[in-house]
Design a protein around this motif. Structure first.
Motif, short mmCIF file in Angstrom:
data_model
loop_
_atom_site.label_atom_id
_atom_site.label_comp_id
_atom_site.label_asym_id
_atom_site.label_seq_id
_atom_site.Cartn_x
_atom_site.Cartn_y
_atom_site.Cartn_z
N ASN A 169 -23.71 -19.03 15.32
CA ASN A 169 -23.29 -19.94 14.48
C ASN A 169 -22.22 -21.08 14.90
N PHE A 170 -21.45 -20.41 15.83
CA PHE A 170 -20.41 -21.27 16.44
C PHE A 170 -20.17 -20.89 18.01
N ILE A 171 -20.19 -22.04 18.91
CA ILE A 171 -19.87 -21.64 20.10
C ILE A 171 -18.69 -22.50 20.45
N ASP A 172 -18.06 -21.82 21.84
CA ASP A 172 -16.71 -22.61 22.38
C ASP A 172 -17.11 -23.38 23.54
N VAL A 173 -16.85 -24.76 23.58
CA VAL A 173 -17.43 -25.48 24.89
C VAL A 173 -16.24 -26.14 25.34
N VAL A 174 -16.13 -26.39 26.74
CA VAL A 174 -15.06 -27.36 27.25
C VAL A 174 -15.71 -28.74 27.12
N VAL A 175 -14.63 -29.68 26.93
CA VAL A 175 -14.62 -31.19 26.84
C VAL A 175 -14.57 -31.74 28.39
N THR A 176 -15.71 -32.27 28.71
CA THR A 176 -15.84 -32.71 30.26
C THR A 176 -15.41 -34.30 30.30
N LYS A 177 -15.53 -34.93 29.38
CA LYS A 177 -15.43 -36.29 29.31
C LYS A 177 -14.86 -36.93 27.93
N ALA A 178 -13.67 -37.29 28.05
CA ALA A 178 -12.83 -37.71 26.82
C ALA A 178 -12.06 -39.04 27.30
N ASP A 179 -12.02 -40.11 26.40
CA ASP A 179 -10.80 -41.27 26.60
C ASP A 179 -9.60 -40.53 26.53
N PRO A 180 -8.61 -41.12 27.08
CA PRO A 180 -7.36 -40.55 26.84
C PRO A 180 -6.76 -40.81 25.34
N THR A 223 -11.83 -40.66 14.65
CA THR A 223 -12.66 -39.78 15.76
C THR A 223 -12.82 -40.85 16.85
N LYS A 224 -13.11 -39.82 17.98
CA LYS A 224 -13.64 -40.34 19.14
C LYS A 224 -14.73 -39.74 19.83
N PRO A 225 -15.51 -40.46 20.71
CA PRO A 225 -16.69 -39.43 21.16
C PRO A 225 -16.40 -38.82 22.45
N VAL A 226 -16.81 -37.60 22.70
CA VAL A 226 -16.43 -36.98 23.87
C VAL A 226 -17.93 -36.15 24.30
N THR A 227 -17.78 -35.87 25.51
CA THR A 227 -19.15 -35.15 25.98
C THR A 227 -18.42 -33.83 26.38
N VAL A 228 -19.31 -32.84 26.01
CA VAL A 228 -18.97 -31.40 26.37
C VAL A 228 -19.81 -30.95 27.60
N GLN A 229 -19.38 -29.78 28.06
CA GLN A 229 -20.03 -29.22 29.37
C GLN A 229 -21.67 -29.04 29.34
N THR A 230 -22.15 -28.99 28.12
CA THR A 230 -23.66 -28.95 28.01
C THR A 230 -24.21 -30.30 28.14
N GLY A 231 -23.35 -31.49 28.23
CA GLY A 231 -23.94 -32.90 28.00
C GLY A 231 -23.97 -33.25 26.78
N TYR A 232 -23.81 -32.46 25.73
CA TYR A 232 -23.91 -32.97 24.25
C TYR A 232 -22.68 -33.96 24.01
#
Lengths: 309, 187
Positions: free
Chosen positions: B127-138, B149-158
């Motif tokens: 139900n829950f997973i921990d992922v690294v944020v790979t792309k985020a605006d400062p 809120t702001k959009p980010v991309t995580v390590q799976t590309g999501y």
């Protein structure tokens, strides 16, 4: 878990009051017309053997699937106009329009045939509607049903011609009659006004008389209102030997199906020769309440559907 | 074996070697006629739906379904490979069968693979997973123009919406059922 579901009963109050009123109006209708209200046993040794109705066993006997046989014995004993409101039981029947325990209204008339019962149905439903404060129309699932008689009458043959892709004879031969009737035809019956579907193939009227000029057709009708099957009626078969033959056939079909041997209702068969030409009808009271309460599921019109017990 | 009177919504049966789930069910019986069981069924392999009317004489085989813990290995040309860590047996699922879960397939993540007679049908994720944020605006402090809120991309590309204080390289927890951000994970 909180098992107190009295709120479910509380929200049914309006429907249950309507139900009580309908039953009172039905009773009044028959008493006014000099029908005698009778009570026959719910637990009996031998229900009428029918291929597609499974009785519930009860301590060596059975719960009645209908009060038909005892009521016909009363007819044979010279009670010419009788009615009864009672509980009937049919095993493994549970759906939007079926309860394994349900309330049946049956009435019988000596010296007449099933056409008189069509007029009875028209008067009864109009009377009940008037008692409940409806005019000559009732609302049903966003449509309006006209109750002004006479109601439409179509034969089974005509219904198959209009709404099915094969004749009723072919459907019977291919064992698809019930499927086509319930899936393709029923929903279109009685949409504008109530409708009598009549003249069934003879093999589908186990206790019905066949037409004098057409032995392939049984004097049987079903009343439909807004696609809902409300009542089943016959000109009653009074030929004891023919009745015994049909019962024996049904018994052997039931034996094959259930692995059980159902006994013959002998006292009924021996009373049959004394029974005058008669007509009888069974009307599902729960469904009548569904109609007037504008409900689409039968559990909405009883206090305690089996799942709540 | 099931008989027609066992049919109900949610029951899973086998027809012509495929597993089906009953999505709609009703019992009908014309006056004095035979009992009929009208069902809507969905093929659990290809998702096709159809209606069928059964009779009381019909019998059904139960669909032999089981869930097995497996580890995600890799994806290649739309095929997703999972391995049973006990038997080292590998199975492949298509992108359609994986569905939304493809957004959360971390390397080596353990999932439940739904199998029908050893054929994989789908997976269920934790139900829950921990992922690294790979792309985020400062995070520009005091910047309220972009809302909460702001959009980010995580390590799976999501990609998903997160609170503005989440920075690139941080770990976040996602609810895989809704695909939404839950919390920041320290460490």
């Amino acid at each position: 878990m909180n098992t107190d579901d009295s709120w479910k009963l509380a929200v049914r109050a309006d429907v249950l009051r309507l139900r009580a009123r309908i039953i009172r109006a039905v009773r009044h209708f028959f008493v006014k017309r000099h029908f005698l209200e009778v009570e026959t046993p719910v637990r009996i040794p031998a229900p009428a053997p029918e291929s597609h109705i499974r009785p519930v066993p009860s301590d060596g006997w059975f719960l009645q699937t209908s009060p038909e046989l005892c009521m016909k014995r009363l007819l044979a004993a010279d009670y010419p106009r009788i009615f009864q409101i009672c509980k009937c039981f049919r095993a493994a029947e549970r759906g939007d329009r079926h309860l394994p325990e349900f309330t049946m209204l049956e009435w019988y008339r000596a010296g007449t045939d099933y056409r008189t019962l069509m007029s009875d149905c028209e008067s009864l439903i109009l009377d009940v509607a008037a008692d409940l404060g409806f005019g000559k129309t009732i609302p049903r699932q966003d449509r309006t049903i006209r109750l002004e008689p006479p109601w439409e009458r179509i034969t089974v043959r005509e219904a198959f011609k209009r709404y099915a892709t094969m004749t009723e004879t072919d459907a019977l031969r291919m064992d698809r009659f019930d499927e086509i009737l319930s899936c393709d035809i029923e929903s279109r019956l009685g949409v504008e006004e109530p409708l009598f579907l009549y003249e069934y193939p003879a093999e589908l009227g186990s206790l019905a008389r066949v037409k004098a000029d057409d032995p392939g057709v049984a004097e049987r009708f079903e009343l439909y209102v807004a696609g809902l099957e409300l009542a089943n009626a016959f000109s009653e078969l009074t030929d004891m030997n023919e009745q015994r033959r049909r019962f024996e056939q049904a018994v052997s079909e039931c034996a094959f199906r259930d692995g059980l041997s159902y006994p013959m209702p002998e006292p009924f068969l021996s009373a049959l020769p004394r029974m005058p030409p008669s007509a009888g009808i069974a009307l599902g009271l729960d469904r009548l309440v569904m109609l007037f309460a504008d409900k689409s599921r039968i559990e909405e019109v009883v206090a305690f559907p089996p799942e709540s017990l | 074996m099931y008989t027609a009177s066992d049919l109900r919504k949610g029951l899973r049966i086998k027809i012509d070697n495929d597993p089906f789930i009953i999505t709609e069910f009703n019992f009908v019986k014309p006056g004095k006629g035979q009992a009929l069981y009208r069902c809507k069924l969905k093929n659990m392999v290809n998702g096709n739906q159809f209606e069928r009317t059964f009779r009381s004489v019909d019998v059904f085989e139960a669909a032999d379904l089981q869930e097995k813990k497996m580890q995600y290995l890799y994806q290649e040309e739309g095929k997703y490979c999972f391995m049973d860590n006990q038997s080292y047996e590998q199975v492949f699922l298509t992108e359609d069968q994986i569905g939304e879960a493809k957004n959360f397939l971390l390397d080596n993540i353990e999932v439940e693979v739904l199998l029908f007679e050893d054929r994989p049908l789908g997976i269920s994720l934790p139900n829950f997973i921990d992922v690294v944020v790979t792309k985020a605006d400062p995070w520009a402090k005091g910047d309220s123009v972009s809302g909460n809120t702001k959009p980010v991309t995580v390590q799976t590309g999501y990609q998903l919406q997160v609170p503005p204080f989440i920075e690139e390289g941080e770990k976040i927890r996602i609810d895989t059922r809704s695909g939404e951000y839950l919390t920041r994970v320290k460490g």
